[in-house]
Design an enzyme around this catalytic site. Structure first.
Site, PDB file in Angstrom:
ATOM      1  N   SER A   1      -8.569 -10.940  -4.159  1.00 22.68           N
ATOM      2  CA  SER A   1      -9.560 -11.749  -3.442  1.00 22.68           C
ATOM      3  C   SER A   1     -10.986 -11.322  -3.773  1.00 22.68           C
ATOM      4  O   SER A   1     -11.241 -10.193  -4.191  1.00 22.68           O
ATOM      5  CB  SER A   1      -9.345 -11.619  -1.935  1.00 22.68           C
ATOM      6  OG  SER A   1      -8.010 -11.926  -1.600  1.00 22.68           O
TER       7      SER A   1
HETATM    8  N1  SAH Z   1      -4.519  -8.767  -0.894  1.00 26.21           N
HETATM    9  C1  SAH Z   1      -4.363  -8.981  -2.317  1.00 26.21           C
HETATM   10  C2  SAH Z   1      -4.504 -10.440  -2.683  1.00 26.21           C
HETATM   11  C3  SAH Z   1      -3.191 -10.959  -3.045  1.00 26.21           C
HETATM   12  S1  SAH Z   1      -3.034 -12.684  -3.377  1.00 26.21           S
HETATM   13  C4  SAH Z   1      -5.306  -8.109  -3.103  1.00 26.21           C
HETATM   14  O1  SAH Z   1      -6.173  -7.477  -2.506  1.00 26.21           O
HETATM   15  O2  SAH Z   1      -5.157  -8.022  -4.330  1.00 26.21           O
HETATM   16  C5  SAH Z   1      -1.659 -13.067  -2.325  1.00 26.21           C
HETATM   17  C6  SAH Z   1      -0.376 -12.351  -2.587  1.00 26.21           C
HETATM   18  O3  SAH Z   1       0.566 -12.843  -1.634  1.00 26.21           O
HETATM   19  C7  SAH Z   1       0.251 -12.580  -3.949  1.00 26.21           C
HETATM   20  O4  SAH Z   1       0.439 -11.347  -4.591  1.00 26.21           O
HETATM   21  C8  SAH Z   1       1.596 -13.257  -3.638  1.00 26.21           C
HETATM   22  O5  SAH Z   1       2.652 -12.849  -4.505  1.00 26.21           O
HETATM   23  C9  SAH Z   1       1.846 -12.778  -2.213  1.00 26.21           C
HETATM   24  N2  SAH Z   1       2.746 -13.599  -1.401  1.00 26.21           N
HETATM   25  C10 SAH Z   1       2.880 -14.951  -1.362  1.00 26.21           C
HETATM   26  N3  SAH Z   1       3.804 -15.310  -0.447  1.00 26.21           N
HETATM   27  C11 SAH Z   1       4.261 -14.143   0.114  1.00 26.21           C
HETATM   28  C12 SAH Z   1       5.215 -13.834   1.132  1.00 26.21           C
HETATM   29  N4  SAH Z   1       5.908 -14.778   1.770  1.00 26.21           N
HETATM   30  N5  SAH Z   1       5.420 -12.535   1.440  1.00 26.21           N
HETATM   31  C13 SAH Z   1       4.738 -11.535   0.837  1.00 26.21           C
HETATM   32  N6  SAH Z   1       3.828 -11.762  -0.146  1.00 26.21           N
HETATM   33  C14 SAH Z   1       3.579 -13.048  -0.487  1.00 26.21           C
END
Ligand code: SAH
Length: 208
Positions: free
Chosen positions: A59
């Site tokens: 993000s």
């Molecule tokens: N907080 C992260 C941003 C990640 S983007 C950072 O700082 O880098 C969102 C993430 O959510 C992705 O890696 C995706 O694989 C994950 N995601 C999507 N659906 C999900 C679910 N049901 N449970 C856990 N993770 C999930």
């Protein structure tokens, strides 16, 4: 000499509504470049989301900071981070709370994030592979829940695992359209209310 993260705090965060000094300190203490692949590192302090593995994103720092601020983390809080991705937001949260449980559905991302967090000494973060819409019941309730992927509604398990007085920050899809509405939900006993923060673009929260 200011570090790149300190310059990011001064130029991108303070002027754009991040006022919580603990959050600003945490943002200046976490090296964002360490959560990126080598070829993305030179972009680490740009004011935007960046690509990570598995078609996912890390993000925008301003969004991470505003989400953390809205969650009003306290030093003794237990936090749940849904969507570990690179582990960056979990690292920031770990500087603000006692313990962070972070869930990621992509095993490769979870493994990589866990190794990065260990290498950098963020040892109050635990990463698990799983469906974050189900939360992490073993360590519930949580005073802080951050969700980094957008859902059509708030997963009931996450509401259940929100402590009394706890805050959950989550992007919610409105009428199947973008942008999503970033919301902070707060529990007061059996009553859970929310307020809208601002429009955002997150990857979808996948189920199953
Ligand atoms: N907080 C992260 C941003 C990640 S983007 C950072 O700082 O880098 C969102 C993430 O959510 C992705 O890696 C995706 O694989 C994950 N995601 C999507 N659906 C999900 C679910 N049901 N449970 C856990 N993770 C999930």
């Amino acid at each position: 000499m200011n570090t790149p993260a300190e310059r990011m705090v001064a130029e991108q965060l303070r002027p754009h509504g991040v006022t919580d000094e603990r959050v600003l300190l945490a943002m200046s203490a976490v090296p964002r470049e360490e959560f990126l692949s080598p070829r993305m590192r030179r972009h680490a302090y740009e004011d935007r989301a960046l690509a990570i593995e598995c078609g996912q994103t890390i993000s925008q720092p301003l969004v991470v900071a505003l989400m953390a601020q809205a969650a009003e983390p306290q030093p003794d809080d237990f936090a749940l981070d849904v969507g570990t991705g690179s582990g960056y937001a979990a690292a920031v949260l770990s500087r603000l709370c006692r313990k962070v449980m972070s869930i990621e559905r992509e095993p490769a991302l979870a493994e990589h994030a866990s190794a990065t967090l260990k290498r950098l000494g963020f040892d109050n973060v635990e990463v698990a592979v799983g469906d974050g819409t189900l939360g992490w019941p073993a360590n519930a309730p949580y005073s802080v829940i951050l969700v980094a992927a957008a859902a059509g509604g708030v997963p009931p398990a996450l509401v259940e695992q929100l402590a009394d007085g706890g805050r959950m920050v989550i992007p919610v899809v409105i009428e199947q359209e973008e942008p999503q509405d970033l919301r902070v939900y707060e529990r007061r006993g059996n009553y859970v209310g929310y307020r809208s923060l601002f429009p955002v673009l997150f990857v979808p929260l996948r189920t199953g």
